[in-house]
Write a protein that holds these residues in place. Sequence first.
Motif, PDB file in Angstrom:
ATOM      1  N   ILE A  65       0.854  -1.194   0.000  1.00 26.63           N
ATOM      2  CA  ILE A  65       0.000   0.000   0.000  1.00 26.63           C
ATOM      3  C   ILE A  65       0.888   1.241   0.000  1.00 26.63           C
ATOM      4  CG2 ILE A  65      -1.776   1.280   1.259  1.00 26.63           C
ATOM      5  CD1 ILE A  65      -2.720  -1.382   2.451  1.00 26.63           C
ATOM      6  N   ARG A  66       0.575   2.180  -0.871  1.00 23.66           N
ATOM      7  CA  ARG A  66       1.327   3.443  -0.920  1.00 23.66           C
ATOM      8  C   ARG A  66       0.930   4.317   0.279  1.00 23.66           C
ATOM      9  NH1 ARG A  66       4.122   4.217  -5.873  1.00 23.66           N
ATOM     10  NH2 ARG A  66       3.320   2.898  -7.538  1.00 23.66           N
ATOM     11  N   PRO A  67       1.840   5.188   0.711  1.00 19.06           N
ATOM     12  CA  PRO A  67       1.594   5.980   1.930  1.00 19.06           C
ATOM     13  C   PRO A  67       0.407   6.927   1.842  1.00 19.06           C
ATOM     14  CG  PRO A  67       3.636   6.665   0.848  1.00 19.06           C
ATOM     15  CD  PRO A  67       3.145   5.440   0.138  1.00 19.06           C
ATOM     16  N   GLN A  68       0.056   7.400   0.660  1.00 26.74           N
ATOM     17  CA  GLN A  68      -1.042   8.362   0.538  1.00 26.74           C
ATOM     18  C   GLN A  68      -2.420   7.715   0.501  1.00 26.74           C
ATOM     19  OE1 GLN A  68       1.291   7.690  -1.768  1.00 26.74           O
ATOM     20  NE2 GLN A  68       0.583   8.022  -3.863  1.00 26.74           N
ATOM     21  N   GLU A  73      -4.245   4.177   6.532  1.00 25.21           N
ATOM     22  CA  GLU A  73      -4.580   4.648   7.884  1.00 25.21           C
ATOM     23  C   GLU A  73      -5.321   3.561   8.666  1.00 25.21           C
ATOM     24  OE1 GLU A  73      -6.654   8.431   7.846  1.00 25.21           O
ATOM     25  OE2 GLU A  73      -5.404   9.136   6.170  1.00 25.21           O
ATOM     26  N   PHE A  74      -6.198   2.835   8.000  1.00 26.78           N
ATOM     27  CA  PHE A  74      -6.995   1.790   8.653  1.00 26.78           C
ATOM     28  C   PHE A  74      -6.156   0.552   8.941  1.00 26.78           C
ATOM     29  CE2 PHE A  74     -10.101   4.589   6.892  1.00 26.78           C
ATOM     30  CZ  PHE A  74     -11.148   4.547   7.786  1.00 26.78           C
ATOM     31  N   TYR A 165       7.030   5.209  -1.941  1.00 25.84           N
ATOM     32  CA  TYR A 165       7.288   3.774  -1.844  1.00 25.84           C
ATOM     33  C   TYR A 165       6.203   3.048  -1.055  1.00 25.84           C
ATOM     34  CZ  TYR A 165      11.748   5.040  -3.775  1.00 25.84           C
ATOM     35  OH  TYR A 165      12.717   5.523  -4.607  1.00 25.84           O
ATOM     36  N   HIS A 166       5.821   1.899  -1.583  1.00 22.98           N
ATOM     37  CA  HIS A 166       4.834   1.051  -0.905  1.00 22.98           C
ATOM     38  C   HIS A 166       5.323   0.618   0.471  1.00 22.98           C
ATOM     39  CE1 HIS A 166       3.273   0.197  -5.049  1.00 22.98           C
ATOM     40  NE2 HIS A 166       2.126   0.160  -4.399  1.00 22.98           N
ATOM     41  N   TYR A 167       4.358   0.335   1.333  1.00 22.04           N
ATOM     42  CA  TYR A 167       4.608  -0.386   2.576  1.00 22.04           C
ATOM     43  C   TYR A 167       4.130  -1.804   2.346  1.00 22.04           C
ATOM     44  CZ  TYR A 167       5.701   3.796   5.243  1.00 22.04           C
ATOM     45  OH  TYR A 167       6.311   4.932   5.712  1.00 22.04           O
TER      46      TYR A 167
END
Length: 180
Positions: A65-68, A73-74, A165-167
């Motif tokens: 998942i990308r940071p934006q 958040e969930f 960058y993705h997480y």
Amino acid sequence: MKMSSFNGFKEVTEKLDAIDFNPYKKIGKEWFLVTAGDESGWNTMTASWGFAGVMWGKNTFTTVIRPQRYTKEFIDKAEYFTISFFKEGYKKALSFCGSHSGRDCDKAKETGLTPVFVSENGVEVTAFAEADMVLVCKKAYVQEMKPECFVDTENDEKWYSDKDYHYQYIGEIVKAFVKE
């Protein structure tokens, strides 16, 4: 609607390797929804990058998942997340969920998807009634991808021009449901 009482799904109690699952088709071509949160608040997003396999001796699913992304958040707050796979007729709904933010709209209302709530160890997590298969994952590991870790720097240049960058989220698959 609670998943355990939802007619049409059965919990897979045999080994996960008994499920007919082609990751290249299910992940890369058909896509999936990654969802976190409960009845009090949740978000979902479409993904077509992910990994299913064995890590640390456990059946796992990894999503990125990308940071934006609002879903981040969930998932960051949650202990569990779900991966929901659908049959081909849901591509329009999945496309909507991947191109619109839950900050700005009600994705369930806009797509006609019906949220259902799975309970795992007293914790509720969101999935969808229309899904063909749902994996309930317990978050086990999170790591941000880093530019210095790219051996093939072409991937960094091609996919991360904005340096967003993705997480990676590795989740142990603790429950699996398939449509009957």
